[in-house]
Scaffold this motif. Structure first.
Motif, mmCIF file in Angstrom:
data_model
loop_
_atom_site.group_PDB
_atom_site.id
_atom_site.type_symbol
_atom_site.label_atom_id
_atom_site.label_comp_id
_atom_site.label_asym_id
_atom_site.label_seq_id
_atom_site.Cartn_x
_atom_site.Cartn_y
_atom_site.Cartn_z
ATOM 1 N N VAL A 71 0.773 -1.164 -0.013
ATOM 2 C CA VAL A 71 -0.067 0.051 0.202
ATOM 3 C C VAL A 71 0.840 1.245 -0.101
ATOM 4 N N VAL A 72 1.934 1.384 0.882
ATOM 5 C CA VAL A 72 2.727 2.396 1.002
ATOM 6 C C VAL A 72 3.567 2.592 -0.490
ATOM 7 N N LEU A 73 4.044 1.474 -1.019
ATOM 8 C CA LEU A 73 4.768 1.811 -2.208
ATOM 9 C C LEU A 73 3.911 2.120 -3.354
ATOM 10 N N CYS A 74 2.663 1.675 -3.358
ATOM 11 C CA CYS A 74 1.771 1.992 -4.436
ATOM 12 C C CYS A 74 1.475 3.636 -4.490
ATOM 13 N N ASP A 75 1.441 4.110 -3.313
ATOM 14 C CA ASP A 75 1.271 5.573 -3.256
ATOM 15 C C ASP A 75 2.440 6.460 -3.122
ATOM 16 N N ILE A 76 3.674 5.854 -3.205
ATOM 17 C CA ILE A 76 4.681 6.320 -3.416
ATOM 18 C C ILE A 76 4.896 6.683 -5.000
ATOM 19 N N VAL A 77 4.690 5.382 -5.677
ATOM 20 C CA VAL A 77 4.644 5.487 -7.355
ATOM 21 C C VAL A 77 3.550 6.371 -7.811
ATOM 22 N N ILE A 78 2.373 6.396 -7.612
ATOM 23 C CA ILE A 78 1.288 7.085 -7.826
ATOM 24 C C ILE A 78 0.586 7.499 -6.672
ATOM 25 N N PRO A 79 1.059 8.837 -6.071
ATOM 26 C CA PRO A 79 0.478 9.484 -4.848
ATOM 27 C C PRO A 79 -0.821 10.072 -5.349
ATOM 28 N N ALA A 80 -1.748 10.646 -4.226
ATOM 29 C CA ALA A 80 -2.826 11.519 -5.013
ATOM 30 C C ALA A 80 -2.503 12.864 -5.097
ATOM 31 N N ASP A 81 -3.188 13.542 -5.855
ATOM 32 C CA ASP A 81 -3.070 15.018 -6.205
ATOM 33 C C ASP A 81 -4.087 15.701 -6.565
ATOM 34 N N ASP A 82 -4.154 16.853 -6.929
ATOM 35 C CA ASP A 82 -5.475 17.656 -7.105
ATOM 36 C C ASP A 82 -6.286 17.223 -7.968
ATOM 37 N N GLN A 83 -5.857 16.310 -9.092
ATOM 38 C CA GLN A 83 -6.500 15.664 -10.473
ATOM 39 C C GLN A 83 -6.833 14.274 -10.156
ATOM 40 N N SER A 84 -6.164 13.464 -9.303
ATOM 41 C CA SER A 84 -6.516 12.302 -9.249
ATOM 42 C C SER A 84 -6.037 11.503 -7.963
ATOM 43 N N PRO A 85 -6.978 10.507 -7.660
ATOM 44 C CA PRO A 85 -6.751 9.617 -6.196
ATOM 45 C C PRO A 85 -5.322 9.023 -6.469
ATOM 46 N N SER A 86 -5.026 8.498 -5.244
ATOM 47 C CA SER A 86 -3.669 7.551 -5.176
ATOM 48 C C SER A 86 -3.874 6.053 -5.828
ATOM 49 N N ALA A 87 -2.950 5.410 -5.983
ATOM 50 C CA ALA A 87 -3.195 4.185 -6.593
ATOM 51 C C ALA A 87 -3.529 3.283 -5.595
ATOM 52 N N SER A 88 -3.247 3.380 -4.392
ATOM 53 C CA SER A 88 -3.766 2.165 -3.278
ATOM 54 C C SER A 88 -5.402 2.520 -3.008
ATOM 55 N N SER A 135 7.539 1.603 8.988
ATOM 56 C CA SER A 135 7.709 2.541 10.057
ATOM 57 C C SER A 135 8.854 3.509 9.859
ATOM 58 N N LEU A 136 9.272 3.546 8.656
ATOM 59 C CA LEU A 136 10.297 4.439 8.257
ATOM 60 C C LEU A 136 9.423 5.936 8.066
ATOM 61 N N ASP A 137 10.216 7.098 8.275
ATOM 62 C CA ASP A 137 9.591 8.163 7.959
ATOM 63 C C ASP A 137 9.109 8.395 6.686
ATOM 64 N N PRO A 138 8.165 8.833 6.146
ATOM 65 C CA PRO A 138 7.542 8.937 4.558
ATOM 66 C C PRO A 138 8.619 9.661 3.733
ATOM 67 N N ALA A 139 9.341 10.692 4.360
ATOM 68 C CA ALA A 139 10.552 11.119 3.387
ATOM 69 C C ALA A 139 11.790 10.331 3.347
ATOM 70 N N GLU A 140 11.902 9.474 4.324
ATOM 71 C CA GLU A 140 12.958 8.358 4.004
ATOM 72 C C GLU A 140 12.471 7.327 3.185
ATOM 73 N N GLN A 141 11.370 6.897 3.207
ATOM 74 C CA GLN A 141 10.730 5.852 2.555
ATOM 75 C C GLN A 141 10.834 6.172 1.038
ATOM 76 N N THR A 142 10.503 7.705 0.725
ATOM 77 C CA THR A 142 10.582 8.136 -0.655
ATOM 78 C C THR A 142 12.161 8.109 -1.049
ATOM 79 N N ALA A 143 13.087 8.653 -0.289
ATOM 80 C CA ALA A 143 14.429 8.716 -0.680
ATOM 81 C C ALA A 143 14.995 7.339 -1.007
ATOM 82 N N VAL A 144 14.433 6.142 -0.204
ATOM 83 C CA VAL A 144 15.067 4.775 -0.618
ATOM 84 C C VAL A 144 14.343 4.342 -1.981
ATOM 85 N N CYS A 145 13.136 4.949 -2.178
ATOM 86 C CA CYS A 145 12.593 4.677 -3.636
ATOM 87 C C CYS A 145 13.289 5.244 -4.714
#
Length: 210
Positions: A71-88, A135-145
């Motif tokens: 679920v976390v990875l899906c939303d890192i790849v395609i997060p929600a924005d003003d136009q569309s919802p997130s992948a999860s 459990s990683l901080d979201p910023a660190e999750q994104t950095a790893v990806c």
């Protein structure tokens, strides 16, 4: 975390099969991570009207821990924005579970790669002092990806970059075969047009037809 209807996931998987490129890749080891899937599959003529229940076609693979991670990875790849919802929010994590759980050779290679990649992410999180990737901080999750994305760009067939590249393909293929994803692309499909007066005049003038 909600689950999408199993029939919807099956229809989705059949559509995405045609749109996601299938890549061959060398074995990565750690065979115990990717035990062979069970089930006989949907056959050459699946009944997409039937409301299948979990286990009717094949047992699903993800544990609760793996599902939270996906679920976390899906939303890192395609997060929600003003136009569309997130992948999860569109159930892409359920699509991935169906995909890697199916008893077919093409998906078997993805099963092995995805499960090994999920295990690697948790191990990487432990190296960074966390209990697991979720459990990683979201910023660190994104950095790893982002690091994995750079690895994939440098060598698309070397693990773990190959895992992240394939994950992005699967998440994107799943998301953009949903109604929301197709709307995001502006894809209309086989839709009747109320009125059509031919090609625009500027196109005809460019072709010297007027």
């Amino acid at each position: 975390m909600t689950r999408i209807d199993r029939r919807v996931a099956l229809e989705w998987m059949l559509s995405a099969t045609a749109s996601i490129p299938l890549l061959s890749r060398p074995a990565l080891g750690q065979d115990e991570v990717a035990a062979p899937p069970g089930g006989k599959g949907y056959g050459p003529d699946p009944d997409v009207i039937k409301a299948y229940q979990p286990g009717d076609l094949w047992p699903l693979t993800f544990s609760d821990r793996q599902r939270r991670l996906v679920v976390v990875l899906c939303d890192i790849v395609i997060p929600a924005d003003d136009q569309s919802p997130s992948a999860s929010s569109q159930g892409v994590h359920d699509f991935l579970d169906e995909w890697i759980s199916s008893p077919y050779p093409a998906q078997a290679s993805d099963r092995k790669l995805v499960l090994e990649g999920l295990a690697w992410l948790d191990e990487e999180a432990e190296r960074r002092g966390a209990t697991d990737f979720v459990s990683l901080d979201p910023a660190e999750q994104t950095a790893v990806c982002r690091e994995l994305a750079r690895d994939a760009l440098a060598n698309a067939r070397q693990f773990p970059g190959s895992f992240f590249k394939r994950l992005r393909d699967l998440v994107s293929g799943g998301y953009y075969t949903t109604p929301v994803g197709m709307q995001d692309l502006g894809y209309r499909g086989n839709v009747a047009v109320a009125e059509w007066n031919g090609p625009p005049r500027e196109v005809l003038e460019r072709l010297g037809l007027v």
